[in-house]
Design a protein around this motif. Structure first.
Motif, mmCIF file in Angstrom:
data_model
loop_
_atom_site.group_PDB
_atom_site.id
_atom_site.type_symbol
_atom_site.label_atom_id
_atom_site.label_comp_id
_atom_site.label_asym_id
_atom_site.label_seq_id
_atom_site.Cartn_x
_atom_site.Cartn_y
_atom_site.Cartn_z
ATOM 1 N N LEU A 20 -12.137 -21.046 24.453
ATOM 2 C CA LEU A 20 -11.575 -19.956 25.239
ATOM 3 C C LEU A 20 -11.875 -20.163 26.714
ATOM 4 C CD1 LEU A 20 -10.046 -17.282 24.997
ATOM 5 C CD2 LEU A 20 -12.238 -16.120 24.737
ATOM 6 N N GLY A 21 -10.814 -20.267 27.492
ATOM 7 C CA GLY A 21 -10.966 -20.467 28.917
ATOM 8 C C GLY A 21 -10.639 -19.225 29.710
ATOM 9 N N ALA A 22 -11.298 -19.073 30.852
ATOM 10 C CA ALA A 22 -11.009 -17.998 31.794
ATOM 11 C C ALA A 22 -10.339 -18.620 33.006
ATOM 12 C CB ALA A 22 -12.287 -17.271 32.201
ATOM 13 N N GLY A 23 -9.094 -18.210 33.272
ATOM 14 C CA GLY A 23 -8.338 -18.806 34.354
ATOM 15 C C GLY A 23 -8.396 -18.008 35.642
ATOM 16 N N ASP A 53 -19.292 -15.223 36.626
ATOM 17 C CA ASP A 53 -20.341 -14.537 35.863
ATOM 18 C C ASP A 53 -19.738 -13.618 34.802
ATOM 19 O OD1 ASP A 53 -22.337 -15.791 37.294
ATOM 20 O OD2 ASP A 53 -22.680 -14.094 38.656
ATOM 21 N N GLN A 54 -18.633 -12.984 35.134
ATOM 22 C CA GLN A 54 -17.958 -12.121 34.170
ATOM 23 C C GLN A 54 -17.452 -12.935 32.990
ATOM 24 O OE1 GLN A 54 -14.108 -10.367 35.328
ATOM 25 N NE2 GLN A 54 -14.876 -8.403 34.569
ATOM 26 N N ALA A 55 -16.832 -14.080 33.268
ATOM 27 C CA ALA A 55 -16.321 -14.946 32.206
ATOM 28 C C ALA A 55 -17.454 -15.428 31.303
ATOM 29 C CB ALA A 55 -15.587 -16.140 32.818
ATOM 30 N N GLU A 56 -18.585 -15.774 31.903
ATOM 31 C CA GLU A 56 -19.744 -16.225 31.137
ATOM 32 C C GLU A 56 -20.243 -15.109 30.222
ATOM 33 O OE1 GLU A 56 -23.513 -18.971 32.221
ATOM 34 O OE2 GLU A 56 -23.363 -17.122 33.373
ATOM 35 N N ALA A 57 -20.320 -13.895 30.748
ATOM 36 C CA ALA A 57 -20.816 -12.760 29.972
ATOM 37 C C ALA A 57 -19.882 -12.406 28.816
ATOM 38 C CB ALA A 57 -21.003 -11.546 30.878
ATOM 39 N N LEU A 58 -18.587 -12.665 28.998
ATOM 40 C CA LEU A 58 -17.596 -12.318 27.973
ATOM 41 C C LEU A 58 -17.439 -13.400 26.907
ATOM 42 C CD1 LEU A 58 -14.859 -10.712 30.253
ATOM 43 C CD2 LEU A 58 -16.378 -9.524 28.653
ATOM 44 N N GLY A 59 -18.116 -14.528 27.079
ATOM 45 C CA GLY A 59 -18.099 -15.554 26.048
ATOM 46 C C GLY A 59 -17.098 -16.671 26.237
ATOM 47 N N ALA A 60 -16.599 -16.848 27.464
ATOM 48 C CA ALA A 60 -15.683 -17.964 27.718
ATOM 49 C C ALA A 60 -16.417 -19.298 27.557
ATOM 50 C CB ALA A 60 -15.098 -17.854 29.121
ATOM 51 N N ASP A 61 -15.658 -20.332 27.220
ATOM 52 C CA ASP A 61 -16.221 -21.673 27.083
ATOM 53 C C ASP A 61 -16.059 -22.501 28.357
ATOM 54 O OD1 ASP A 61 -17.060 -21.647 24.271
ATOM 55 O OD2 ASP A 61 -14.932 -21.384 23.865
ATOM 56 N N PHE A 62 -15.077 -22.131 29.177
ATOM 57 C CA PHE A 62 -14.900 -22.804 30.462
ATOM 58 C C PHE A 62 -14.162 -21.876 31.415
ATOM 59 C CE2 PHE A 62 -10.939 -23.856 28.294
ATOM 60 C CZ PHE A 62 -9.971 -23.854 29.294
ATOM 61 N N GLU A 66 -12.322 -10.615 26.041
ATOM 62 C CA GLU A 66 -13.389 -10.177 25.131
ATOM 63 C C GLU A 66 -12.849 -9.966 23.715
ATOM 64 O OE1 GLU A 66 -17.030 -6.965 25.197
ATOM 65 O OE2 GLU A 66 -15.114 -6.366 26.066
ATOM 66 N N ALA A 67 -11.668 -9.359 23.607
ATOM 67 C CA ALA A 67 -11.064 -9.119 22.293
ATOM 68 C C ALA A 67 -10.722 -10.427 21.604
ATOM 69 C CB ALA A 67 -9.818 -8.252 22.445
ATOM 70 N N CYS A 68 -10.206 -11.386 22.361
ATOM 71 C CA CYS A 68 -9.861 -12.694 21.784
ATOM 72 C C CYS A 68 -11.103 -13.442 21.324
ATOM 73 C CB CYS A 68 -9.078 -13.523 22.797
ATOM 74 S SG CYS A 68 -7.434 -12.885 23.152
ATOM 75 N N ARG A 69 -12.189 -13.316 22.092
ATOM 76 C CA ARG A 69 -13.441 -13.971 21.700
ATOM 77 C C ARG A 69 -13.957 -13.412 20.378
ATOM 78 N NH1 ARG A 69 -15.243 -18.562 22.993
ATOM 79 N NH2 ARG A 69 -14.168 -18.545 21.012
ATOM 80 N N LYS A 70 -13.884 -12.104 20.223
ATOM 81 C CA LYS A 70 -14.355 -11.472 18.991
ATOM 82 C C LYS A 70 -13.471 -11.822 17.807
ATOM 83 C CE LYS A 70 -16.666 -7.530 21.175
ATOM 84 N NZ LYS A 70 -16.654 -6.059 21.386
ATOM 85 N N ALA A 71 -12.158 -11.863 18.031
ATOM 86 C CA ALA A 71 -11.219 -12.134 16.941
ATOM 87 C C ALA A 71 -11.205 -13.599 16.542
ATOM 88 C CB ALA A 71 -9.814 -11.692 17.347
ATOM 89 N N HIS A 72 -11.489 -14.492 17.493
ATOM 90 C CA HIS A 72 -11.417 -15.937 17.229
ATOM 91 C C HIS A 72 -12.648 -16.634 17.809
ATOM 92 C CE1 HIS A 72 -7.274 -15.685 15.749
ATOM 93 N NE2 HIS A 72 -7.047 -14.854 16.741
ATOM 94 N N PRO A 73 -13.784 -16.469 17.157
ATOM 95 C CA PRO A 73 -15.028 -17.016 17.711
ATOM 96 C C PRO A 73 -15.074 -18.538 17.772
ATOM 97 C CG PRO A 73 -15.373 -16.169 15.481
ATOM 98 C CD PRO A 73 -14.016 -15.718 15.905
ATOM 99 N N THR A 94 -5.973 -15.656 31.961
ATOM 100 C CA THR A 94 -6.165 -15.586 33.408
ATOM 101 C C THR A 94 -6.789 -14.251 33.795
ATOM 102 O OG1 THR A 94 -3.914 -14.750 33.749
ATOM 103 C CG2 THR A 94 -4.231 -17.130 33.855
ATOM 104 N N LEU A 95 -7.818 -14.311 34.608
ATOM 105 C CA LEU A 95 -8.539 -13.110 35.025
ATOM 106 C C LEU A 95 -7.954 -12.585 36.338
ATOM 107 C CD1 LEU A 95 -12.255 -14.019 34.195
ATOM 108 C CD2 LEU A 95 -10.574 -12.816 32.781
#
Length: 211
Positions: free
Chosen positions: A67-70, A79-88, A56-63, A45-46
């Motif tokens: 990964l969802g942004a709540g 836009d922040q979630a998209e830049a950090l690599g969230a999937d939804f 961001e750390a979770c995305r790097k550790a578990h590509p 959750t953001l």
């Protein structure tokens, strides 16, 4: 990740730990344990300054995990979630600005609903994957069963007050895609041990997949 791919992935792991990070380190340790227990998807959750760093750390550790942004309730967070690599991204309610912004983008947005009127409008706006929140306070499986009979073309991602003992009821509903919550990694507001997190995650997946 498009909506169809997201749905297919969540069908394989229909339990989503929803984490409001207390620190990057504790969040990552929890995600490590949950993934070890079979978690396919994690929601961060953001809601704080820590959250983007944890995501961001979770995305790097578990590509490879979903990964969802709540709590995404404005365009900036999307836009922040998209830049950090969230999937939804997923929201507790509806925000037309975010929904319009997400149309045609690679990052799937899941609006939140609670009433039939909101579902009707969401369907008219092209959304058929929705969050039902707060699920237990709103009637849980009894309400979702009725909504499913009226809207069989809508898939629900309920969260809010769900506990392990409620899972069989959710698993029995064909329109429930996944369930979200914190029971599998925390108890009475305190994080479980890593081994317990992994075990609770496994048991929760078994319950939802009716193994």
């Amino acid at each position: 990740m498009d909506e169809r791919t997201l749905i297919d992935r969540l069908k394989l792991g229909p339990v989503i730990p929803v984490i409001g990070p207390k620190s990057v380190e504790s969040c990552l340790e929890a995600v490590d344990a949950l993934v070890a227990g079979g978690a396919v998807a994690i929601e961060i959750t953001l809601r704080s300054e820590i959250s983007p760093k944890a995501l961001e750390a979770c995305r790097k550790a578990h590509p490879d995990i979903v990964l969802g942004a709540g709590s995404v309730m404005d365009v900036e967070r999307y836009d922040q979630a998209e830049a950090l690599g969230a999937d939804f991204t997923i929201a507790p309610g509806r925000c037309q600005e975010v929904e319009g912004h997400a149309k045609g983008r690679s990052l799937v947005h899941v609006p939140g609903i609670i009433t039939p009127s909101e579902i009707l409008q969401a369907r008219r706006d092209g959304f058929h994957l929705l969050k039902f929140y707060p699920s237990e306070a709103a009637g849980g499986t009894s309400v979702l069963k009725d909504l499913g009979s009226i809207f069989p073309d809508v898939m629900m991602m309920p969260s809010g007050g769900i506990t392990f003992d409620k899972l069989p009821g959710y698993a029995a509903l064909p329109t429930v895609l996944s369930v979200g919550g914190s029971w599998m990694y925390a108890k009475n507001g305190t994080y479980r041990s890593a081994a317990d997190m992994s075990e609770q995650m496994k048991l929760s997946l078994d319950a939802m997949l009716q193994k």
